[in-house]
Design a protein around this motif. Structure first.
Motif, mmCIF file in Angstrom:
data_model
loop_
_atom_site.group_PDB
_atom_site.id
_atom_site.type_symbol
_atom_site.label_atom_id
_atom_site.label_comp_id
_atom_site.label_asym_id
_atom_site.label_seq_id
_atom_site.Cartn_x
_atom_site.Cartn_y
_atom_site.Cartn_z
ATOM 1 N N VAL A 1 44.512 37.297 37.659
ATOM 2 C CA VAL A 1 43.880 36.654 38.823
ATOM 3 C C VAL A 1 42.895 37.611 39.482
ATOM 4 C CG1 VAL A 1 44.294 35.705 41.119
ATOM 5 C CG2 VAL A 1 45.791 35.069 39.221
ATOM 6 N N GLY A 2 43.308 38.869 39.628
ATOM 7 C CA GLY A 2 42.414 39.864 40.227
ATOM 8 C C GLY A 2 41.155 40.073 39.407
ATOM 9 N N ALA A 3 41.333 40.084 38.061
ATOM 10 C CA ALA A 3 40.170 40.281 37.186
ATOM 11 C C ALA A 3 39.195 39.111 37.289
ATOM 12 C CB ALA A 3 40.633 40.466 35.747
ATOM 13 N N LEU B 1 38.870 36.987 39.845
ATOM 14 C CA LEU B 1 38.216 37.036 41.153
ATOM 15 C C LEU B 1 37.146 38.127 41.192
ATOM 16 C CD1 LEU B 1 41.261 36.559 43.579
ATOM 17 C CD2 LEU B 1 39.399 34.942 43.134
ATOM 18 N N PHE B 2 37.487 39.284 40.612
ATOM 19 C CA PHE B 2 36.530 40.395 40.576
ATOM 20 C C PHE B 2 35.282 40.000 39.778
ATOM 21 C CE2 PHE B 2 34.772 44.396 39.043
ATOM 22 C CZ PHE B 2 34.803 45.185 40.189
ATOM 23 N N ILE C 1 40.447 46.649 35.131
ATOM 24 C CA ILE C 1 41.432 45.970 35.980
ATOM 25 C C ILE C 1 42.548 45.373 35.131
ATOM 26 C CG2 ILE C 1 41.767 43.978 37.505
ATOM 27 C CD1 ILE C 1 38.972 44.492 38.602
ATOM 28 N N PRO D 1 49.049 38.855 38.352
ATOM 29 C CA PRO D 1 48.246 39.505 39.392
ATOM 30 C C PRO D 1 46.985 40.163 38.838
ATOM 31 C CG PRO D 1 50.566 40.041 39.661
ATOM 32 C CD PRO D 1 50.438 39.363 38.327
ATOM 33 N N LYS D 2 47.141 40.852 37.674
ATOM 34 C CA LYS D 2 45.975 41.502 37.065
ATOM 35 C C LYS D 2 44.939 40.474 36.616
ATOM 36 C CE LYS D 2 48.318 45.644 35.316
ATOM 37 N NZ LYS D 2 48.618 46.440 34.099
#
Length: 272
Positions: free
Chosen positions: A23-25, A27-28, A79, A20-21
């Motif tokens: 993928v989030g990073a 995308l961010f 993140i 999750p981290k």
């Protein structure tokens, strides 16, 4: 076998925990780069509208873009769970190490700042920088981009540009066009001078103030070499150069002034 299975299970657990981290990073980061691109377009338009020198706009844009991207990288590190204070310290140490390794590049940066302050040339000027002649397209953080007269894009590091002689051909908004024309010895100079002056007068782009100059430069083995010196704006230089030669050639031909050429006189002597 059980040990391998156990290790693979541990790796899977770690990937699941970090997924999750990560993928989030990612995308961010992608969204951040997209937003920075939009912001930079707005900043460039605002800088242009503000009335700043067109030399300064690319320089400031590059600096702001770099700062925004550094801030984005720090945010992405946060993140991922990396301690930002440690990360900033790491960036600082890395920056110091990179700075020591890239002293020449930092010198180009300093030279770019000096160019913007002292303005030896501006965007649009016709310059001769280290033997490269052309119009300045852009002054960047580390480089000056010149569009040469033969339509090539030349990138010159700012440190190299300022380390030698810079000739700004646009500083007085006029250039002298140096030409040479051969005149036969048997022709009258005043007559030929008048013909050439009239041809220059009929050449588009030739300036009347200062007026063209046509004088004897030297005596060659086969002809008299005339110095023909019309003046033109930097933008009209090549049109005047080629147009003047064309019109002078036509005018000399019209008045039956032949171009001098090497010749040998042979005398026959009677043996008696």
């Amino acid at each position: 076998m059980e040990a391998v299975t156990s290790r693979l299970g541990g790796l899977v657990d770690i990937l699941i925990a970090w997924a999750p981290k990560l993928v989030g990073a990612i995308l961010f980061l992608l969204i951040g780069l997209w937003i920075i691109g939009i912001i930079m377009k707005m900043i460039r338009k605002a800088l242009v509208k503000s009335g700043l020198d067109q030399d300064v706009v690319p320089f400031l844009s590059s600096m702001i873009s770099v700062l925004l991207k550094v801030m984005l990288v720090i945010s992405v590190a946060g993140i991922l769970g990396i301690e930002t204070t440690s990360f900033i310290a790491l960036i600082g140490m890395a920056g110091l190490a990179i700075g020591m390794a890239l002293q020449g590049t930092l010198g180009h940066f300093a030279s770019g700042v000096m160019i913007l302050i002292f303005k030896p040339y501006r965007v649009g000027d016709l310059v001769d920088v280290q033997g490269t002649v052309g119009h300045v397209e852009e002054i960047q953080v580390f480089n000056t981009i010149i569009k040469t007269l033969d339509n090539k894009r030349t990138i010159i590091p700012n440190g190299i540009a300022t380390s030698g002689v810079i000739t700004n051909l646009s500083s007085h908004n006029m250039l002298r066009v140096d030409m040479n024309i051969a005149m036969p010895y048997e022709e009258d100079f005043d007559k030929v001078q008048g013909i050439v002056m009239e041809a220059l007068k009929n050449t588009p782009g030739v300036m009347t103030d200062p007026a063209p100059v046509v004088e004897i430069e030297k005596f060659d083995a086969n002809n008299i070499v005339l110095a023909v010196r019309p003046y033109a704006t930097p933008g009209d230089y090549w049109d005047v150069y080629f147009g003047s030669y064309r019109n002078v050639k036509a005018a000399l031909g019209k008045n039956n002034i032949r171009v001098a050429y090497p010749r040998t006189d042979v005398q026959m002597m009677n043996a008696n």
